[in-house]
Design an enzyme around this catalytic site. Structure first.
Site, short mmCIF file in Angstrom:
data_model
loop_
_atom_site.label_atom_id
_atom_site.label_comp_id
_atom_site.label_asym_id
_atom_site.label_seq_id
_atom_site.Cartn_x
_atom_site.Cartn_y
_atom_site.Cartn_z
N GLU A 76 0.85 -1.18 0.00
CA GLU A 76 0.00 0.00 0.00
C GLU A 76 0.90 1.24 0.00
O GLU A 76 1.98 1.22 0.56
CB GLU A 76 -0.88 0.07 1.27
N TYR B 80 7.72 2.26 -7.72
CA TYR B 80 6.95 1.02 -7.86
C TYR B 80 6.56 0.79 -9.32
O TYR B 80 6.64 -0.33 -9.83
CB TYR B 80 5.70 1.04 -6.96
#
Ligand SMILES: CC(C)(COP(=O)(O)OP(=O)(O)OC[C@H]1O[C@@H](n2cnc3c(N)ncnc32)[C@H](O)[C@@H]1OP(=O)(O)O)[C@@H](O)C(=O)NCCC(=O)NCCS
Length: 163
Positions: free
Chosen positions: A119, A131
């Site tokens: 998250e 990411y």
């Protein structure tokens, strides 16, 4: 091959001072120093103690004897979940985050994970860039997940599949 040699290969590092090691209780002061300097809502010492006691996959990256990054992963039933990853502010933007995550991919894979989840705050643009560069894709959003001044903010859920 020893884990540290794999790390150095993965990192393309010839510097013998770089070490990847499981986190220990003695790392807690350094972890908390970094955690408190990076996050507006840092994890408490007790949370880290619980993570160490519960036998999560807890990793520290040391350079010249100093902890410069740490990560806590939960790995079970084919899924790895990055619960925390943090680079010392003095060491950010130097490629350690990318390299550390790539090494954690290998650790997760070796422990049987087929995919990896995490998250991230929508406001954490740097982490999101990283990411995405590593191939994570957003698969969802958790409502009111994180504390923020005056309320809560959602979490973006990202995943990466090892297939
Ligand atoms: C987010 C974090 C892990 C990234 O690690 P890092 O070591 O600073 O990042 P790197 O130097 O490895 O950068 C990796 C890539 O992401 C990109 N990137 C990283 N931070 C960025 C930023 N703030 N803005 C834009 N791009 C960024 C870089 O351009 C780099 O791309 P490249 O490899 O193609 O050159 C680190 O900054 C950190 O610990 N932040 C505080 C804690 C945190 O937010 N953790 C994540 C919680 S979900």
């Amino acid at each position: 091959m020893r884990l540290i040699d794999k790390v150095k290969m993965a990192f393309g590092v010839e510097d013998d001072s770089l070490h990847l090691r499981p986190l220990k209780n003695k790392d807690l002061p350094d972890i908390l120093r970094i955690e408190d300097s990076v996050y507006d809502y840092p994890w408490s010492e007790q949370i880290f103690k619980d993570c160490l006691a519960m036998g999560y996959s807890n990793w520290g990256l040391h350079s010249e004897g100093q902890l410069i990054a740490y990560a806590i992963l939960s790995i079970a039933v084919g899924e790895a979940h990055v619960l925390n990853i943090c680079i010392d502010p003095d060491k950010q933007g130097q490629g350690f985050g990318r390299m550390f995550l790539q090494e954690l991919f290998k650790v997760a894979k070796e422990k049987g994970a087929e995919s990896i989840f995490l998250e991230v705050r929508p406001t954490n643009k740097g982490a999101i860039v990283l990411y995405k560069k590593l191939g994570f894709t957003q698969i969802g959003q958790r409502k009111n997940y994180y504390p923020v001044e005056g309320g809560r903010e959602d979490a973006l859920v990202f995943s990466y599949s090892f297939d």
